[in-house]
Each structure stands twice: as C-alpha cells, then as structure tokens.
Design an enzyme around this catalytic site. Structure first.
Site, PDB file in Angstrom:
ATOM      1  N   HIS A 242      -6.993  -5.858   2.025  1.00  0.00           N
ATOM      2  CA  HIS A 242      -5.867  -5.303   2.787  1.00  0.00           C
ATOM      3  C   HIS A 242      -5.370  -6.397   3.730  1.00  0.00           C
ATOM      4  CE1 HIS A 242      -6.876  -0.886   2.155  1.00  0.00           C
ATOM      5  NE2 HIS A 242      -8.035  -1.437   1.853  1.00  0.00           N
TER       6      HIS A 242
ATOM      7  N   HIS B  70     -10.103  -5.343  -3.557  1.00  0.00           N
ATOM      8  CA  HIS B  70      -8.788  -5.571  -2.956  1.00  0.00           C
ATOM      9  C   HIS B  70      -8.953  -6.007  -1.516  1.00  0.00           C
ATOM     10  CE1 HIS B  70      -9.864  -1.299  -2.643  1.00  0.00           C
ATOM     11  NE2 HIS B  70      -9.245  -1.264  -1.484  1.00  0.00           N
TER      12      HIS B  70
ATOM     13  N   ASP C 229       0.850  -1.195   0.000  1.00  0.00           N
ATOM     14  CA  ASP C 229       0.000   0.000   0.000  1.00  0.00           C
ATOM     15  C   ASP C 229       0.884   1.243   0.000  1.00  0.00           C
ATOM     16  OD1 ASP C 229      -3.231   0.527   0.950  1.00  0.00           O
ATOM     17  OD2 ASP C 229      -1.823   2.214   1.099  1.00  0.00           O
ATOM     18  N   ILE C 230       0.473   2.242  -0.752  1.00  0.00           N
ATOM     19  CA  ILE C 230       1.283   3.458  -0.889  1.00  0.00           C
ATOM     20  C   ILE C 230       1.259   4.284   0.404  1.00  0.00           C
ATOM     21  CG2 ILE C 230      -0.495   5.029  -1.817  1.00  0.00           C
ATOM     22  CD1 ILE C 230       1.626   5.757  -4.010  1.00  0.00           C
TER      23      ILE C 230
ATOM     24  N   GLN D 267     -15.041   2.565   0.625  1.00  0.00           N
ATOM     25  CA  GLN D 267     -14.115   2.072  -0.395  1.00  0.00           C
ATOM     26  C   GLN D 267     -13.654   3.238  -1.254  1.00  0.00           C
ATOM     27  OE1 GLN D 267     -15.929  -0.754  -3.063  1.00  0.00           O
ATOM     28  NE2 GLN D 267     -13.973  -1.382  -3.966  1.00  0.00           N
TER      29      GLN D 267
HETATM   30  P1  AMP Z   1      -9.879   1.375   0.143  1.00  0.00           P
HETATM   31  O1  AMP Z   1     -10.274   2.553   0.980  1.00  0.00           O
HETATM   32  O2  AMP Z   1     -10.173   0.073   0.823  1.00  0.00           O
HETATM   33  O3  AMP Z   1     -10.457   1.451  -1.263  1.00  0.00           O
HETATM   34  O4  AMP Z   1      -8.308   1.413   0.064  1.00  0.00           O
HETATM   35  C1  AMP Z   1      -7.582   1.871  -1.046  1.00  0.00           C
HETATM   36  C2  AMP Z   1      -6.127   1.763  -0.674  1.00  0.00           C
HETATM   37  O5  AMP Z   1      -5.364   1.918  -1.841  1.00  0.00           O
HETATM   38  C3  AMP Z   1      -5.639   2.820   0.334  1.00  0.00           C
HETATM   39  O6  AMP Z   1      -5.104   2.173   1.475  1.00  0.00           O
HETATM   40  C4  AMP Z   1      -4.575   3.583  -0.456  1.00  0.00           C
HETATM   41  O7  AMP Z   1      -3.490   3.988   0.355  1.00  0.00           O
HETATM   42  C5  AMP Z   1      -4.168   2.564  -1.504  1.00  0.00           C
HETATM   43  N1  AMP Z   1      -3.609   3.112  -2.737  1.00  0.00           N
HETATM   44  C6  AMP Z   1      -4.113   4.110  -3.502  1.00  0.00           C
HETATM   45  N2  AMP Z   1      -3.329   4.319  -4.575  1.00  0.00           N
HETATM   46  C7  AMP Z   1      -2.320   3.419  -4.492  1.00  0.00           C
HETATM   47  C8  AMP Z   1      -1.186   3.136  -5.300  1.00  0.00           C
HETATM   48  N3  AMP Z   1      -0.926   3.810  -6.435  1.00  0.00           N
HETATM   49  N4  AMP Z   1      -0.342   2.156  -4.920  1.00  0.00           N
HETATM   50  C9  AMP Z   1      -0.586   1.470  -3.777  1.00  0.00           C
HETATM   51  N5  AMP Z   1      -1.629   1.679  -2.966  1.00  0.00           N
HETATM   52  C10 AMP Z   1      -2.496   2.657  -3.318  1.00  0.00           C
END
Ligand code: AMP
Length: 125
Positions: free
Chosen positions: A111, A109, A35-36, A103
C-alpha cells in the site's frame, strides 16, 4: 513449510483481466492500481505479477529482476503522484501479511498512502 498461493484471490483475477482496475502503472513484472476503498487521498496498491503471497515470500523467492522492477515502479509512482519525499510531503508504504497483519488479499501488495498526515503507525487493539 511452503507458501501456498490461491489462484482465485481477487488480485490474481485482476491480473488475468477478469476484474477491472484503475491502473496507475504497468511494467513487465509489476502492476499498480488505485485501492477500491481509499484510506487517504492517495492510496495505490503495487503488486508483482508473479504468484507471491506476502512480502517475505516475494523477498525470499522472487528473481532480482522482479524485485528491482517492483521497487523501482513503487518509487516512480511516488514521484508521479507528487508524494515523494524530495518533491512532496511524503507517504507511508506498508504491507500486511498473514493473520497478525490482518491481510485480506493473499497476493503480495504494497500500500502506498499519502496526501494527508497518516497518524501513528500502529494502533493498540
Ligand atoms: P490488505 O488488508 O492489506 O490485504 O488490503 C487489501 C486491499 O485491497 C484493501 O485496501 C482493499 O480495499 C483492496 N481491494 C480489494 N479489492 C480490490 C479491488 N477489486 N480493486 C482495488 N482494490 C481492492
């Protein structure tokens, strides 16, 4: 009702190679990457390569091969990152869906969070 998939979501762009990622594991049906904005010492996202919006979409419409590959890959990552419940201190696997789940990215996805005590499952708003 039908699930509507947005091809411009950021994980679709990662899968197309348009945006870099820190890959943990890749298989024919699954990609896992860091995760970023990590919320714990271990914070990996596991995504199917198919066009699925949420967990329920994936669970209802993915093939047995996709589901098996995704699930086994998630387990292998827990083992590889030493958070599996037999060799490590455990983890939390969660998936946010839709408006109530907050979301952000509309590509299914999971986590996987670990490396510290993670607190209660749900906070009151
Ligand atoms: P959600 O709220 O469950 O949709 O989580 C989306 C997740 O994606 C968050 O934890 C973000 O930090 C992560 N995220 C968004 N863009 C990226 C990216 N380019 N690379 C890795 N993780 C990302």
């Amino acid at each position: 009702m039908a699930y509507v998939y947005d091809d411009q979501n950021i994980f679709a762009r990662i899968l197309r190679g348009e945006i870099p990622n820190k890959t943990v594991r890749e298989t024919p049906h699954t990609l896992a990457f860091h995760d970023i904005h990590p919320q714990a010492p271990v914070h990996v996202l596991v995504i199917p390569k198919g066009r699925y919006v949420t967990f329920d979409h994936f669970a209802l419409e993915a093939s047995p091969e996709e589901i098996a590959d995704f699930t086994r890959t998630a387990g292998e990552i827990c083992r590889e990152l030493e958070i599996a419940s037999d060799i490590g201190q455990g983890y939390r696997a969660i998936s946010n869906a839709g408006a109530h789940g907050l979301q952000e990215v509309p590509h299914y996805h999971m986590h996987i969070l670990g490396g510290r005590v993670l607190g209660r499952l749900v906070e009151k708003p």
